[in-house]
Scaffold this active site. Structure first.
Site, PDB file in Angstrom:
ATOM      1  N   GLU A 245       2.024 -76.492 -29.420  1.00 13.25           N
ATOM      2  CA  GLU A 245       1.402 -76.953 -28.179  1.00 13.25           C
ATOM      3  C   GLU A 245      -0.097 -77.016 -28.440  1.00 13.25           C
ATOM      4  O   GLU A 245      -0.734 -75.983 -28.689  1.00 13.25           O
ATOM      5  CB  GLU A 245       1.702 -75.996 -27.026  1.00 13.25           C
ATOM      6  CG  GLU A 245       1.077 -76.416 -25.716  1.00 13.25           C
ATOM      7  CD  GLU A 245       1.189 -75.347 -24.644  1.00 13.25           C
ATOM      8  OE1 GLU A 245       0.223 -75.196 -23.867  1.00 13.25           O
ATOM      9  OE2 GLU A 245       2.221 -74.656 -24.587  1.00 13.25           O
ATOM     10  N   CYS A 282      -3.354 -74.033 -19.856  1.00 12.20           N
ATOM     11  CA  CYS A 282      -3.003 -75.251 -20.587  1.00 12.20           C
ATOM     12  C   CYS A 282      -2.589 -76.366 -19.643  1.00 12.20           C
ATOM     13  O   CYS A 282      -2.572 -77.539 -20.033  1.00 12.20           O
ATOM     14  CB  CYS A 282      -1.905 -74.971 -21.596  1.00 12.20           C
ATOM     15  SG  CYS A 282      -0.453 -74.161 -20.889  1.00 12.20           S
TER      16      CYS A 282
END
Length: 497
Positions: A245, A282
């Protein structure tokens, strides 16, 4: 590779707190991986695995005060936020224990023989087995839920894979504490402690992804760091899966009908979401397409008021603070960019949250690519559009994302087209609400097109376990040689098709 000391640092002051550990040498990485590899067969029993995960959750909960205090001293995220994050972490561990108990993740499929088929079909029995040692690279912004005891570790252990974790340098003491609790949980359930091994050091992280006994890797962090490790994983003599990620802008589109009905509500909601955790989620909404005009002015005013009231924030470390200040300064200096709330340095240790605004026409025309890149920290960019053509042109320039959000009115004629345009951009599509906060649930998907992630998998939810498994089919194999899960009669009672 030098064996440098690893220090715990207070982000509120930038000063060292304590010496925690030593960076692993190449030989240390080799020993760690080999120890984990030697422990892999002990995870074969699913009953023991499930007990281990639940015991780990219990030990973390029992040490909650120490864990939260240690993590707050290294991250400045605050006790309330970290208490919630610990609850999420232990819930993940228990959820994966339930996944292990239930057994559907094994994906057992049986085709009985059919000599009359064309061509004739033999007896085929398929299931999934663990890959082997998994390297986990801990995240900076979630010292628990995406770090040593977090989702990558929990899902890998649930799959039957031992784990070697590369600690994040922002919270080494927290990493040591939580790794110790996981290793104690292993011992309490009859497993070798080396089913979980912790390493420190940048060079150790590079050595880890290259080790021939590492079978897969999970990473949460920056595009630059993640891409370097991804490339290293692919360049090995035997490439391995790398589930990274890396970064996400998390675009939001607000329709004219939505902003006409609730401009102030949307503005204040966005302010709360993009400043949550000092903008270090995020899933922070970092880019917003909102209509120009009077209603758009009200939306932008409410956003500016909410962000202005948030006050200075401490980021996870001074390196991230410097990158944020540099990033917002560069963006604010672009032609046509205004700052309804100027972001930047508050003092030598904190930053001021802010809002940048620009006409969407500039982006639609191909300018200002920097505004379409993630800026980690408490800032969002509002691009004000005149019509749907500008919206479509800007969306066409966006990279892959974890989330994309649409705010529309009931029966909004613009909604179907916008939803169709947003769906290719992200792994989770929201209609209403805000993307910060990721529910741990079987239907969750936390991933998206590159650079959001390097694979199509999720790192949150039950299906995160699939990253650490591979399918194997047994053909015409005698019953006594088959794993119990594949034998006639289904002695272990796993779901099968």
């Amino acid at each position: 590779m030098s064996a440098a000391a690893v220090w715990s640092v207070d982000p509120r002051t930038g000063k060292r707190r304590e010496r925690v550990a030593t960076e692993a040498t190449a030989a240390g990485v080799d020993r760690a991986v080999r120890a984990a590899h030697a422990a892999r067969e002990t995870l074969a029993d699913r009953t023991v695995r499930a007990a281990f995960l639940r015991t780990a959750a219990d030990l973390l909960d029992a040490s909650a005060d120490e864990v939260v205090t240690t993590a707050d001293a290294e991250t400045a995220l605050g006790a309330p936020r970290l208490t919630g994050e610990l609850a999420r972490t232990t819930a993940q561990l228990r959820a994966f224990a339930g996944v292990v108990d239930e057994g559907a993740f094994l994906d057992v499929r049986i085709d009985l023989p059919d000599p009359a088929a064309v061509p004739p079909r033999p007896d085929l029995r398929r299931w999934k087995i663990p890959l082997g040692v998994v390297a986990v690279y801990a995240a900076s912004n979630f010292p628990l839920a995406f770090s040593v005891p977090g989702g990558d570790t929990a899902s890998a252990l649930a799959a039957g894979c031992p784990v070697v974790v590369k600690a994040h340098p922002d919270h080494p003491a927290t990493s040591e504490l939580t790794a110790g609790l996981l290793r104690r949980a292993a011992a309490k359930t009859g497993l070798p402690e080396d089913v979980v091994v912790l390493l420190h050091g940048f060079d150790a992280g590079v050595e880890l992804v290259r080790h021939p006994l590492v079978a897969a890797a999970g990473f949460t962090g920056s595009v630059r760091g993640g891409r370097a490790l991804f490339d290293a994983a692919a360049a090995r003599p035997a490439p391995i899966p790398f589930h990274g990620e890396l970064g996400s802008l998390n675009p939001v589109v607000v329709t004219p009908a939505a902003v006409a009905g609730k401009a102030e509500e949307l503005g204040s909601g966005l302010a709360g979401s993009m400043t949550l955790g000092a903008g270090q989620f995020c899933t922070k909404p970092g880019f917003v397409l909102a209509p120009a005009g009077a209603d758009g002015d009200r939306f932008l005013g409410a956003l500016a008021e909410g962000v202005g009231a948030a006050g200075p924030a401490v980021l996870l470390d001074h390196r991230m603070r410097a990158a944020f200040v540099e990033g917002v300064t560069e963006r604010a200096a672009l032609d046509g960019v205004t700052a309804p709330v100027p972001p930047g340095a508050a003092d030598e240790h904190t930053v001021t949250p802010g809002v940048l605004a620009v006409d969407a026409a500039r982006l639609a025309g191909g300018d200002h690519a920097l505004l379409l890149e993630e800026c980690f920290g408490p800032v969002t960019v509002v691009a004000r559009y005149a019509d749907e053509t500008e919206v479509a042109a800007v969306l066409g320039r966006l990279p892959g994302n974890l989330t994309a959000t649409l705010h529309c009115a009931d029966e909004d004629p613009a909604a179907p087209g916008l939803l169709a345009a947003l769906t290719p951009l992200a792994g989770r599509i929201l209609v209403g609400g805000w993307p910060t906060g990721v529910a741990v649930a079987p239907a969750q998907h936390h991933g998206g097109p590159y650079p959001a992630t390097t694979s199509t998998s999720t790192s949150v939810g039950a299906t995160a376990i699939e990253r650490w498994l591979r399918p194997v089919t047994y053909q015409s194999t005698p019953q006594h040689l088959l794993p119990p899960e594949l034998r006639d009669g289904n002695p272990l009672g796993v779901p099968r098709s």
